[in-house]
Design a protein around this motif. Structure first.
Motif, short mmCIF file in Angstrom:
data_model
loop_
_atom_site.label_atom_id
_atom_site.label_comp_id
_atom_site.label_asym_id
_atom_site.label_seq_id
_atom_site.Cartn_x
_atom_site.Cartn_y
_atom_site.Cartn_z
N ILE A 54 0.54 -1.11 -0.34
CA ILE A 54 0.16 -0.72 -0.59
C ILE A 54 1.24 1.82 0.04
CG2 ILE A 54 -1.44 0.92 1.61
CD1 ILE A 54 -2.81 -1.31 2.32
N PHE A 55 0.83 1.80 -0.85
CA PHE A 55 1.27 3.46 -0.89
C PHE A 55 -0.03 4.41 -0.53
CE2 PHE A 55 4.36 1.38 -4.11
CZ PHE A 55 5.31 1.26 -3.66
N LEU A 56 0.95 5.41 0.50
CA LEU A 56 -0.03 5.23 1.50
C LEU A 56 -0.55 6.86 1.26
CD1 LEU A 56 -3.19 5.31 3.05
CD2 LEU A 56 -0.81 4.12 5.04
N ASP A 57 -0.70 7.65 1.48
CA ASP A 57 -0.30 9.25 1.42
C ASP A 57 -0.45 9.45 3.02
OD1 ASP A 57 0.15 11.76 0.47
OD2 ASP A 57 -1.91 12.73 0.49
N TYR A 58 0.68 10.57 3.14
CA TYR A 58 0.23 11.19 4.58
C TYR A 58 -0.86 11.89 5.16
CZ TYR A 58 1.16 13.13 9.13
OH TYR A 58 1.59 13.29 10.37
N ASN A 59 -0.52 14.12 4.33
CA ASN A 59 -1.55 14.40 5.00
C ASN A 59 -2.78 14.08 4.04
OD1 ASN A 59 -2.47 16.26 5.73
ND2 ASN A 59 -1.28 18.12 4.55
N ARG A 74 -2.73 -3.52 12.02
CA ARG A 74 -3.77 -4.20 12.66
C ARG A 74 -4.17 -4.96 12.34
NH1 ARG A 74 -4.81 1.21 16.61
NH2 ARG A 74 -6.43 1.49 15.04
N TYR A 75 -4.35 -5.28 11.55
CA TYR A 75 -5.61 -5.63 10.41
C TYR A 75 -4.56 -7.07 9.62
CZ TYR A 75 -8.05 -7.23 6.68
OH TYR A 75 -9.41 -8.69 5.74
N ASP A 76 -3.60 -6.31 9.29
CA ASP A 76 -2.50 -7.31 9.08
C ASP A 76 -1.47 -6.92 8.71
OD1 ASP A 76 -1.13 -9.32 7.01
OD2 ASP A 76 -2.63 -9.41 5.55
N PRO A 77 -0.49 -6.92 9.84
CA PRO A 77 1.07 -6.58 10.02
C PRO A 77 1.93 -7.12 8.75
CG PRO A 77 0.69 -8.33 11.91
CD PRO A 77 -0.52 -8.15 10.97
N SER A 78 1.52 -7.97 8.13
CA SER A 78 2.44 -8.44 6.87
C SER A 78 2.52 -7.32 5.55
CB SER A 78 2.49 -9.83 6.08
OG SER A 78 1.09 -10.18 5.60
N ILE A 79 1.15 -6.66 5.37
CA ILE A 79 1.34 -5.69 4.35
C ILE A 79 2.10 -4.80 4.31
CG2 ILE A 79 -0.20 -4.22 3.29
CD1 ILE A 79 -2.58 -5.69 4.58
N TYR A 80 3.33 -5.03 3.34
CA TYR A 80 3.84 -3.60 2.96
C TYR A 80 3.00 -2.07 3.25
CZ TYR A 80 7.16 -7.50 2.91
OH TYR A 80 7.94 -8.31 2.96
N VAL A 81 3.38 -0.94 4.00
CA VAL A 81 2.86 -0.27 3.77
C VAL A 81 4.39 1.10 3.61
CG1 VAL A 81 1.71 1.91 4.93
CG2 VAL A 81 0.53 -0.46 5.73
N ILE A 82 3.96 1.45 2.50
CA ILE A 82 5.22 2.56 2.47
C ILE A 82 3.77 4.01 2.21
CG2 ILE A 82 6.67 3.91 0.66
CD1 ILE A 82 5.89 0.41 0.17
N MET A 83 4.67 4.88 3.16
CA MET A 83 3.89 6.16 3.50
C MET A 83 4.93 7.09 2.39
SD MET A 83 2.03 7.57 5.37
CE MET A 83 2.22 6.38 6.74
N VAL A 84 3.85 7.93 1.88
CA VAL A 84 4.20 9.12 0.85
C VAL A 84 3.95 10.85 1.14
CG1 VAL A 84 4.06 9.58 -1.94
CG2 VAL A 84 3.83 7.33 -0.96
N SER A 85 4.63 10.86 1.43
CA SER A 85 4.61 12.78 1.75
C SER A 85 5.30 13.60 1.46
CB SER A 85 4.94 12.43 3.67
OG SER A 85 4.46 13.51 4.07
N GLY A 86 4.74 14.47 0.77
CA GLY A 86 5.09 16.00 -0.03
C GLY A 86 6.18 17.11 1.70
N GLN A 87 6.25 16.52 2.68
CA GLN A 87 6.69 17.03 3.64
C GLN A 87 8.33 16.16 3.97
OE1 GLN A 87 3.82 17.08 7.15
NE2 GLN A 87 2.40 16.97 6.43
N LYS A 88 8.71 16.92 4.22
CA LYS A 88 10.60 16.10 4.55
C LYS A 88 10.19 16.95 6.06
CE LYS A 88 12.07 17.51 0.11
NZ LYS A 88 13.06 18.14 -0.69
N ASN A 89 9.40 15.68 6.53
CA ASN A 89 9.98 15.92 8.04
C ASN A 89 10.27 14.51 9.02
OD1 ASN A 89 9.00 15.89 10.91
ND2 ASN A 89 7.38 17.52 10.86
N ILE A 90 11.16 14.79 9.66
CA ILE A 90 11.56 13.54 10.01
C ILE A 90 10.89 12.92 11.40
CG2 ILE A 90 13.32 14.72 12.19
CD1 ILE A 90 14.61 12.12 9.29
N LYS A 91 9.91 13.67 11.80
CA LYS A 91 9.39 13.06 13.16
C LYS A 91 8.46 12.19 12.38
CE LYS A 91 6.43 14.30 17.26
NZ LYS A 91 6.92 12.65 17.23
#
Length: 150
Positions: A54-59, A74-91
């Protein structure tokens, strides 16, 4: 003609332009099983389709990408989730990784190179896991057949 890639991919982003660009890029790489969602709730309501990646937008409006990530894991820990964001925020990146994201990428001029690298890494990891599982099964079968191996 290249063969179709076996991954089922979700793209979740409230920016229709980004969704279309990501989808077209992945289609060009022969990933043909792609579902697109404009919000996190629609993604969560379709997890029964068992996506691999899953390519998932942050904002996003409404439920944030981080909240969606937590529910996916929580549903399925084996799904590879890639967070995609326009923000360069290390936190944000650190939080996403702490909650189980496989990776965090910035929407910049290198986003597609990063998507390619990540998909290649996931392919290699899945192949390695498949080999280690088949080796484990083979060892287990041999132990059952020859008790002297214990």
């Amino acid at each position: 003609m290249q063969s179709q890639n076996p991954f089922k991919i979700f793209i979740v982003d409230d920016d229709a332009f980004c969704v279309n660009m990501h989808e077209q890029y992945l289609l060009n790489l022969n990933y043909n099983t792609i579902s697109c969602f404009s919000n996190g709730n629609d993604c969560l309501n379709n997890l029964n389709q068992n996506p691999d990646v899953i390519f998932l937008d942050y904002n996003m409006d409404g439920i944030t990408g981080l909240e969606v990530l937590k529910k996916i894991k929580r549903y399925d820990p084996s799904i590879y989730v890639i967070m995609v964001s326009g923000q360069k925020n290390i936190k944000i990146a650190v939080d996403a990784l702490e909650y189980g994201a496989f990776d965090y990428i910035i929407k910049d001029n290198l986003v597609y190179d990063k998507m390619t690298l990540i998909m290649n890494k996931i392919s290699l990891m899945k192949e390695a896991m498949k080999k280690s599982t088949s080796t484990f099964i083979e060892i287990s079968k041999n132990e059952l057949l020859d008790p002297s191996l214990e």
